[in-house]
Structure formats: structure tokens, C-alpha cells
Scaffold this motif. Structure first.
Motif, PDB file in Angstrom:
ATOM      1  N   ILE A 172      38.905  44.364   5.717  1.00 35.43           N
ATOM      2  CA  ILE A 172      38.941  43.193   4.754  1.00 35.43           C
ATOM      3  C   ILE A 172      37.360  43.561   3.760  1.00 35.43           C
ATOM      4  CG2 ILE A 172      38.132  40.787   4.745  1.00 35.43           C
ATOM      5  CD1 ILE A 172      40.018  40.295   7.250  1.00 35.43           C
ATOM      6  N   MET A 173      36.790  44.142   4.324  1.00 35.96           N
ATOM      7  CA  MET A 173      35.417  44.213   3.432  1.00 35.96           C
ATOM      8  C   MET A 173      35.846  45.302   2.361  1.00 35.96           C
ATOM      9  SD  MET A 173      32.450  44.742   6.514  1.00 35.96           S
ATOM     10  CE  MET A 173      32.044  43.475   7.668  1.00 35.96           C
ATOM     11  N   VAL A 174      36.607  46.177   2.627  1.00 41.93           N
ATOM     12  CA  VAL A 174      37.017  47.217   1.653  1.00 41.93           C
ATOM     13  C   VAL A 174      37.882  46.531   0.541  1.00 41.93           C
ATOM     14  CG1 VAL A 174      38.204  49.312   1.025  1.00 41.93           C
ATOM     15  CG2 VAL A 174      36.449  49.088   3.128  1.00 41.93           C
ATOM     16  N   ILE A 175      38.537  45.681   1.170  1.00 48.24           N
ATOM     17  CA  ILE A 175      39.915  44.883   0.135  1.00 48.24           C
ATOM     18  C   ILE A 175      39.122  44.059  -0.780  1.00 48.24           C
ATOM     19  CG2 ILE A 175      41.497  43.036   0.046  1.00 48.24           C
ATOM     20  CD1 ILE A 175      42.746  44.147   2.547  1.00 48.24           C
ATOM     21  N   TYR A 176      37.875  43.300  -0.553  1.00 45.22           N
ATOM     22  CA  TYR A 176      37.206  42.428  -1.405  1.00 45.22           C
ATOM     23  C   TYR A 176      36.381  43.284  -2.187  1.00 45.22           C
ATOM     24  CZ  TYR A 176      38.552  37.955   0.585  1.00 45.22           C
ATOM     25  OH  TYR A 176      39.017  36.812   0.959  1.00 45.22           O
ATOM     26  N   ARG A 177      36.013  44.421  -1.681  1.00 43.05           N
ATOM     27  CA  ARG A 177      35.095  45.351  -2.553  1.00 43.05           C
ATOM     28  C   ARG A 177      35.923  45.886  -3.649  1.00 43.05           C
ATOM     29  NH1 ARG A 177      30.151  45.495  -4.608  1.00 43.05           N
ATOM     30  NH2 ARG A 177      29.549  47.532  -5.006  1.00 43.05           N
ATOM     31  N   ALA A 178      37.331  46.056  -3.583  1.00 46.39           N
ATOM     32  CA  ALA A 178      38.232  46.941  -4.472  1.00 46.39           C
ATOM     33  C   ALA A 178      38.815  45.997  -5.361  1.00 46.39           C
ATOM     34  CB  ALA A 178      39.338  47.555  -3.673  1.00 46.39           C
ATOM     35  N   ARG A 179      38.951  44.519  -4.539  1.00 47.43           N
ATOM     36  CA  ARG A 179      39.322  43.434  -5.532  1.00 47.43           C
ATOM     37  C   ARG A 179      38.562  42.302  -5.636  1.00 47.43           C
ATOM     38  NH1 ARG A 179      44.866  43.815  -7.034  1.00 47.43           N
ATOM     39  NH2 ARG A 179      44.374  42.004  -8.342  1.00 47.43           N
ATOM     40  N   PRO A 180      37.418  42.334  -6.135  1.00 43.00           N
ATOM     41  CA  PRO A 180      36.454  41.259  -5.871  1.00 43.00           C
ATOM     42  C   PRO A 180      36.776  40.030  -6.518  1.00 43.00           C
ATOM     43  CG  PRO A 180      35.628  42.752  -7.708  1.00 43.00           C
ATOM     44  CD  PRO A 180      36.782  43.247  -6.801  1.00 43.00           C
ATOM     45  N   ASP A 181      37.890  39.813  -7.224  1.00 47.80           N
ATOM     46  CA  ASP A 181      38.647  38.552  -7.959  1.00 47.80           C
ATOM     47  C   ASP A 181      39.420  37.895  -6.896  1.00 47.80           C
ATOM     48  OD1 ASP A 181      40.296  40.784  -8.012  1.00 47.80           O
ATOM     49  OD2 ASP A 181      41.550  39.889  -9.851  1.00 47.80           O
ATOM     50  N   THR A 182      39.580  38.460  -5.696  1.00 45.53           N
ATOM     51  CA  THR A 182      40.572  37.918  -4.632  1.00 45.53           C
ATOM     52  C   THR A 182      39.787  36.812  -4.171  1.00 45.53           C
ATOM     53  OG1 THR A 182      41.336  40.050  -3.859  1.00 45.53           O
ATOM     54  CG2 THR A 182      41.671  38.262  -2.409  1.00 45.53           C
ATOM     55  N   PRO A 183      40.509  35.454  -4.048  1.00 35.59           N
ATOM     56  CA  PRO A 183      39.746  34.504  -3.592  1.00 35.59           C
ATOM     57  C   PRO A 183      39.301  34.618  -2.022  1.00 35.59           C
ATOM     58  CG  PRO A 183      42.084  33.825  -4.796  1.00 35.59           C
ATOM     59  CD  PRO A 183      41.903  35.493  -4.438  1.00 35.59           C
TER      60      PRO A 183
END
Length: 301
Positions: A172-183
Motif C-alpha cells: 500500500i505504501m508503494v501504491i501511494y508513492r507511485a500514485r500520490p493522487d489516489t484518495p
């Protein structure tokens, strides 16, 4: 003030906010074991009531901000992935606390820096600073000391579930780092709601003591706070350091378990936890320089 200076100030400010949010998240998450082991209700009942109240509180917060549409309908595939993957993590974490000690769950979670940093390096090509790498080594050393002191007392099923949760959080941390616009709030609500029918199917959440429901309601509120601050902080701080800041939970959780549940950790846990804490604190300064360097790009000579 030049445009470069303004940009540098903005980067520093965003980084400081990210660190603060991640620290709040770690402190809040460190209470998970207390709430889970502080009630007689089974794991599925805990998952049900925590999920219901966490989803309700988070939804109200989103509505007050006027962000219902971007948080829910604007989640996109990354948000859906966070929700589904996070549900798997929750389904593993709660029974892990029921099956092993708070200290063991916390120390296993401390391995998240290595998983998150490796995943970010492989998938995003994200560079890990030398100080963050040294902090990870220090964190591993602390974990090794704790594990050595826990040999013979570890519940393998509980520890295995804790490892699954660690893998989930790193992802999850990496997903948010890759797509910081994700709510952040929408996926958190989705994560909770996905588990409600399963909890009704496999548990008996409607049959527990009303007093325990009140405790789990507070648990839901704390979880809502922790989830949102983690997601928002991860957008502003590199993945390796995000996981290291999350490792602050490692020394905090056993201390709370000692004070509230009288769960006495061995000396090795206290020593190892102290080393992890020092490693995390030392790693924080190591990430500021790269961020400042980025802000200098395009600065007026």
C-alpha cells in the motif's frame, strides 16, 4: 524571494507535514493490539465493529470536507487495489494479535522498510538514500535482537499472519508513492466494508457484550485516524522512510501492552525496540537533503 526559494520552502513544508502525519499514524496504530486483546470478542467480531465505526467516521469526515465524489467515485484502479489489498491485511492482522504477543506482531511489522524499499526500487526505480539504508540495517538489527529473545515463545500461526499484514502495508505504501493522487479515505472505507459480510458469515459480532461494542467503536475511530494519516503521509515521504517511520510502532506497542495489558516483554524486546527507534529517528534527516536537492532544480542562478 526567488521561485527556487519558494519551491524549496514548499517541499520542506510538505515533507515536514508528511513526517508528522506518519508519526501520528504510527502512534495510533500502536494501540491496535490493546484494543484487540482488551476484549473477549473473537477476531471476526472485532473486525466487524471496528470496520463499521471506522467506515462511518471516515465517511462523515469526507462529507464535511465536501470531498465525497473525489474520495469515492474518483478512487480509480489504485484506490480499489488499496481497498482490496487492505482488507486482506486487516483479516490477517486482527487474528494475529489474538494468536501471538503484541511485541511479536510489532517486531515483524518492523521488517516493512526492507519490503517497501525493495518494491519501490524494483517497480518505481526509487533511490534509497544511504542514511535510510543504514537506518534499515539498524532496524533489522533491533528486530534480530527481539526475535532472538522470543525464540520458543512465538506462535507460528500468529506470526505468519503478522507477516502477511506487513507485506500488505508495504504494498500500500508503494501504491501511494507511485500514485500520490489516489484518495485515502475512500479506499479505507472500502477496506472496512468489504470485511463486514465476511465477519457476519464467519463470526457472531451481534452477540457480544454492549460494553465491548463501545470499546470497539473507539477502536474504529482510532483506525480511521491511523489509516487517513498513513495514506496522506505516504504521499509526501519516500517509501523506504515511510516504512521506517511506521516502525515507530515497534517500541510503542509493547510499552502500551505492558502498561495496559500487563504483557511483559523480555529484555531483548526492550533493547531491540530501542535500537529500532534510534534507527528511525536517525533516518529522518537523511531524506531531507534529497528533497531539498529536488527543489533546487530550475532555481534562478
Amino acid at each position: 524571494m526567488s521561485s527556487g526559494s519558494l519551491r524549496r520552502t514548499k517541499v520542506r513544508s510538505g515533507y515536514a507535514v508528511g513526517v508528522t502525519l506518519l508519526v501520528v499514524s504510527a502512534i495510533t496504530f500502536s494501540t491496535t493490539g490493546i484494543f484487540t486483546k482488551g476484549v473477549e470478542a473473537g477476531a471476526w467480531a472485532v473486525i466487524f465493529w471496528r470496520g463499521v465505526f471506522a467506515a462511518a467516521v471516515t465517511t462523515v469526515w469526507v462529507a464535511k470536507r465536501g470531498a465525497v465524489r473525489p474520495e469515492f467515485s474518483g478512487m480509480g484502479k489504485p484506490g480499489l487495489a488499496v481497498g482490496v489489498i487492505g482488507a486482506f491485511g486487516t483479516a490477517a492482522l486482527i487474528p494475529a494479535f489474538k494468536l501471538t504477543t503484541v511485541a511479536n506482531v510489532a517486531l515483524i511489522y518492523a521488517s516493512a522498510p526492507f519490503i517497501a524499499a525493495f518494491m519501490a526500487w524494483v517497480t518505481l526505480g526509487e533511490r534509497v538514500s544511504r542514511r535510510t539504508a543504514l537506518g534499515a540495517v539498524g532496524s533489522l538489527t533491533g528486530v534480530g535482537i527481539i526475535v532472538a529473545g522470543s525464540v520458543g515463545d512465538v506462535n507460528l500461526t500468529g506470526d505468519g499472519l503478522a507477516l502477511i499484514m506487513t507485506l500488505v502495508m508495504a504494498t500500500i505504501m508503494v501504491i501511494y508513492r507511485a500514485r500520490p493522487d489516489t484518495p485515502s479515505a475512500g479506499p479505507s472505507v472500502l477496506q472496512s466494508l468489504l470485511l463486514v459480510p465476511l465477519a457476519l458469515l464467519f463470526g457472531s459480532p451481534l452477540q457480544i457484550d454492549p460494553a465491548e461494542i463501545a470499546i470497539l467503536a473507539a477502536f474504529g475511530v482510532m483506525h480511521a485516524i491511523a489509516s487517513v494519516t498513513l495514506a496522506e503521509g505516504a504521499k509526501r515521504v519516500p517509501s523506504g522512510q515511510t516504512a521506517l517511520l511506521g516502525a515507530l510502532e515497534t517500541p510503542l506497542a509493547p510499552i502500551l501492552a505492558l502498561l495496559i495489558l500487563s504483557e511483559v516483554p523480555p529484555n531483548a524486546t526492550l533493547i531491540g525496540g530501542g535500537i529500532v527507534l534510534i534507527a528511525v529517528l536517525l533516518s529522518i534527516g537523511g531524506e531531507a537533503a534529497p528533497l531539498e536537492d529536488l527543489s533546487d532544480e530550475g532555481q534562478d542562478p
